[in-house]
Design an enzyme around this catalytic site. Structure first.
Site, PDB file in Angstrom:
ATOM      1  N   ASP A   1      48.856 -21.585 138.422  1.00  0.00           N
ATOM      2  CA  ASP A   1      49.017 -22.307 139.656  1.00  0.00           C
ATOM      3  C   ASP A   1      48.572 -23.683 139.675  1.00  0.00           C
ATOM      4  OD1 ASP A   1      50.259 -21.797 142.359  1.00  0.00           O
ATOM      5  OD2 ASP A   1      48.490 -22.064 143.217  1.00  0.00           O
TER       6      ASP A   1
ATOM      7  N   LYS B   1      54.454 -34.627 127.000  1.00  0.00           N
ATOM      8  CA  LYS B   1      53.856 -33.997 128.131  1.00  0.00           C
ATOM      9  C   LYS B   1      53.251 -32.688 127.753  1.00  0.00           C
ATOM     10  CE  LYS B   1      54.747 -31.923 132.688  1.00  0.00           C
ATOM     11  NZ  LYS B   1      55.588 -31.371 133.715  1.00  0.00           N
TER      12      LYS B   1
ATOM     13  N   ASP C   1      56.369 -35.283 138.501  1.00  0.00           N
ATOM     14  CA  ASP C   1      56.313 -36.087 137.469  1.00  0.00           C
ATOM     15  C   ASP C   1      56.946 -37.474 137.512  1.00  0.00           C
ATOM     16  OD1 ASP C   1      55.157 -34.013 135.854  1.00  0.00           O
ATOM     17  OD2 ASP C   1      56.946 -33.212 134.482  1.00  0.00           O
TER      18      ASP C   1
ATOM     19  N   ARG D   1      48.691 -28.193 132.427  1.00  0.00           N
ATOM     20  CA  ARG D   1      49.007 -26.761 131.949  1.00  0.00           C
ATOM     21  C   ARG D   1      48.781 -26.472 130.499  1.00  0.00           C
ATOM     22  NH1 ARG D   1      53.776 -27.385 133.896  1.00  0.00           N
ATOM     23  NH2 ARG D   1      52.992 -26.585 135.898  1.00  0.00           N
TER      24      ARG D   1
HETATM   25  P1  IMP Z   1      53.155 -23.999 141.636  1.00  0.00           P
HETATM   26  O1  IMP Z   1      52.215 -23.957 140.459  1.00  0.00           O
HETATM   27  O2  IMP Z   1      54.403 -23.667 141.025  1.00  0.00           O
HETATM   28  O3  IMP Z   1      53.101 -23.499 142.807  1.00  0.00           O
HETATM   29  O4  IMP Z   1      53.558 -25.622 141.602  1.00  0.00           O
HETATM   30  C1  IMP Z   1      52.846 -26.390 142.712  1.00  0.00           C
HETATM   31  C2  IMP Z   1      53.817 -27.610 143.100  1.00  0.00           C
HETATM   32  O5  IMP Z   1      53.433 -28.370 141.904  1.00  0.00           O
HETATM   33  C3  IMP Z   1      55.073 -27.437 142.994  1.00  0.00           C
HETATM   34  O6  IMP Z   1      55.851 -28.484 143.876  1.00  0.00           O
HETATM   35  C4  IMP Z   1      55.660 -28.036 141.543  1.00  0.00           C
HETATM   36  O7  IMP Z   1      56.738 -28.581 141.441  1.00  0.00           O
HETATM   37  C5  IMP Z   1      54.440 -28.990 141.440  1.00  0.00           C
HETATM   38  N1  IMP Z   1      54.100 -29.179 139.861  1.00  0.00           N
HETATM   39  C6  IMP Z   1      53.513 -27.923 139.216  1.00  0.00           C
HETATM   40  N2  IMP Z   1      53.355 -28.434 137.892  1.00  0.00           N
HETATM   41  C7  IMP Z   1      53.901 -29.725 137.563  1.00  0.00           C
HETATM   42  C8  IMP Z   1      54.085 -30.610 136.741  1.00  0.00           C
HETATM   43  O8  IMP Z   1      53.700 -30.345 135.573  1.00  0.00           O
HETATM   44  N3  IMP Z   1      54.352 -31.670 137.060  1.00  0.00           N
HETATM   45  C9  IMP Z   1      54.870 -32.074 138.351  1.00  0.00           C
HETATM   46  N4  IMP Z   1      54.624 -31.388 139.346  1.00  0.00           N
HETATM   47  C10 IMP Z   1      54.070 -30.065 138.992  1.00  0.00           C
END
Ligand code: IMP
Length: 197
Positions: A74, A176, A158, A182
């Site tokens: 998350d 990346k 991003d 991550r």
């Molecule tokens: P979740 O972890 O899938 O709940 O993501 C939370 C929010 O952060 C979502 O809007 C994703 O699109 C955004 N997000 C998660 N990981 C990344 C990343 O590596 N880059 C950009 N946005 C991210």
């Protein structure tokens, strides 16, 4: 080559962008031998008040539904000028029907005219193993929010998250995945799993 810590596991996400990133980092870090694709599970309601809580919810429910080890992440975007928001609400920043573009637009609107644009991505990953063990790790990437989107790679925020003069969307996926929140979280998870034995 050294053996992976977990032979087979499921990436507990339904977001293909995220699964692809998780898979390459998990295999590269030696956490998982094979990420099993094509399984399904009931939608997980991510209503915990923290990233840790939501990652745990996803990993537990997907491990239970599939009978395999499940690894969930998350991610939250923490913006200094917004007192750490959107944080745990990052996915729905622009409302219940949020999409990548509307979230980016809402973020840029919230920071309109703001000079202090420091931010960080924080990812929490949790592995739930078939024997019931739960292992957690976190990773952070510091950067700043740009004034307009740049680049066509990656996903989510991003195009507006800049590190060292380039946005994550201006980097190729290998780059990346070397520096990302991550990747750092998954490498830390690899270390924690290895210590667990
Ligand atoms: P979740 O972890 O899938 O709940 O993501 C939370 C929010 O952060 C979502 O809007 C994703 O699109 C955004 N997000 C998660 N990981 C990344 C990343 O590596 N880059 C950009 N946005 C991210």
């Amino acid at each position: 080559m050294t053996r992976a810590v977990i032979d087979r596991a499921v990436a507990a996400s339904k977001n293909p962008d995220k699964i692809a990133e998780m898979e390459s980092i998990l295999v590269e870090a030696g956490v998982v031998g094979e990420v099993v694709r094509g399984l399904d599970w009931p939608e997980v309601i991510e209503d915990a008040p923290t990233l840790e809580g939501n990652a745990l919810l996803k990993a537990r429910q997907v491990a239970e539904a599939t009978g395999l080890a499940a690894i969930a992440d998350d991610t939250g975007l923490e913006v200094d000028a917004l007192d750490g928001a959107p944080g745990v609400h990052t996915a729905r920043f622009s409302g219940p029907d949020a999409a990548y573009e509307s979230n980016v637009a809402a973020l840029l609107a919230a920071l309109e005219g703001v000079r202090e644009r420091a931010a960080r991505f924080r990812t929490v990953v949790v592995a739930v193993l078939p024997d019931g063990r739960e292992v957690e790790a976190a990773g952070v990437l510091a950067g700043r929010i740009t004034v307009r989107p740049r680049g066509s790679g990656g996903f989510g925020y991003d195009p507006v998250f800049e590190v060292g003069g380039r946005t994550l969307a201006e980097m190729d996926i290998e780059e990346k995945n070397r520096i990302s929140h991550r990747a750092r979280a998954i490498r830390a998870l690899a270390g924690a799993l290895l210590r667990e034995g």
